[in-house]
Enzyme design. Structure first.
Site, short mmCIF file in Angstrom:
data_model
loop_
_atom_site.label_atom_id
_atom_site.label_comp_id
_atom_site.label_asym_id
_atom_site.label_seq_id
_atom_site.Cartn_x
_atom_site.Cartn_y
_atom_site.Cartn_z
N ASP A 17 0.80 -1.22 0.00
CA ASP A 17 0.00 0.00 0.00
C ASP A 17 0.84 1.27 0.00
O ASP A 17 2.05 1.24 0.22
CB ASP A 17 -0.97 0.01 1.21
N HIS A 65 -7.51 -4.82 9.68
CA HIS A 65 -7.15 -4.62 8.27
C HIS A 65 -5.86 -5.36 7.91
O HIS A 65 -4.99 -5.56 8.74
CB HIS A 65 -7.08 -3.13 7.88
N ASP A 105 -7.96 -2.86 13.79
CA ASP A 105 -9.33 -3.09 13.32
C ASP A 105 -9.41 -4.31 12.40
O ASP A 105 -10.44 -4.57 11.79
CB ASP A 105 -9.87 -1.84 12.61
N GLU A 108 -9.90 -2.11 4.83
CA GLU A 108 -10.55 -1.81 6.11
C GLU A 108 -11.83 -2.62 6.27
O GLU A 108 -12.39 -3.10 5.28
CB GLU A 108 -10.87 -0.30 6.17
#
Ligand code: F6R
Length: 235
Positions: free
Chosen positions: A67, A138, A136, A143
């Site tokens: 990313d 990810h 979370d 996400e």
């Protein structure tokens, strides 16, 4: 899934470097899928040590990163290109033109994403994909959502991700609000996956990811469907 627990972050980094080194040694022109963040720093340091000792040769290795922040140039100190250059690429003999990081400055992220995925296929696919995991759940910057996204795409960062990554920026307001992330298809097509996580704070999300349901609400849970995943967890 294979789960390895280590006492320390150093042990985690050594074991993770062992797995990457095995791939590089057995296939000198392998394709490594690489991650940024705090988790892989020790692994990259260990790979550099082995390179300096003459044990590893990166001259033919190709790499694809997960990313990049939208809006950050590769020379920005918080960009993931800059991270990779400083933590690994500038310190070993990898040919920079064989290192791919999504471009956070493109006008058309969808077209860029399609190209990024096609390029991974053209390189022969990812031999080993290194992953961290967000609080979370990810992986990359995929996400929590109501569906998994297959293609490399632009993703709006979760407020909790912005909060977690603010530690690298002067203020929370400076954290980019979106990123281009490899999608689930390229991640899941990797021949092997190594996920590393350290610290108590990751424990709960790891349980949800690997012992709960496979759900896009916990993106890493999709890894339960992959045939060759190693999770290295340090206490
Ligand atoms: C980084 C990435 C993220 C991180 C995750 C964990 O390229 O894709 O998914 O792996 O946010 O980050 P750390 O290791 O900083 O806890």
């Amino acid at each position: 899934m294979k789960l390895i627990r280590t006492k320390t972050y150093e042990e985690l980094s050594t074991l993770c470097a062992d797995l990457i080194a095995d791939v590089v040694s057995s296939k000198p022109d392998c394709v490594l899928g690489l991650a940024t963040g705090s988790s892989p720093i020790g692994t990259y340091d260990e790979l550099v040590r082995r390179y300096e000792k003459g044990e590893l040769d990166f001259s033919k290795v190709r790499s694809v990163n997960l990313d990049e922040y939208v809006g950050l140039d590769g020379t920005h100190e918080q960009s993931y290109r800059y991270f990779m250059d400083t933590h690994l690429f500038n310190r070993v003999n990898i040919d920079k033109k064989n290192t791919y990081v999504p471009n956070g400055l493109v006008d058309d992220p969808a077209a860029h994403g399609a190209w990024y995925d096609e390029n991974i296929v053209a390189l022969g696919g990812i031999d080993l994909q290194l992953l961290g995991i967000g609080l979370d759940g990810h992986i990359g910057f995929n996400e929590p959502a109501d569906h998994f996204v297959a293609a490399t795409h632009q993703e709006t960062l979760d407020p909790s991700t912005i909060e977690a990554n603010a530690r690298f920026f002067a203020s929370k307001e400076e954290v980019p609000t979106s990123a281009i992330t490899m999608g689930m298809k390229s991640i899941m097509q990797a021949r092997s996956i190594v996920l590393i996580a350290s610290g108590k704070k990751k424990e709960e999300i790891l349980l949800r990811a690997f012992e709960g349901d496979v759900t896009p609400a916990v993106p890493a849970s999709i890894l339960q469907l992959h045939p060759n995943v190693t999770v290295i967890l340090s206490e």
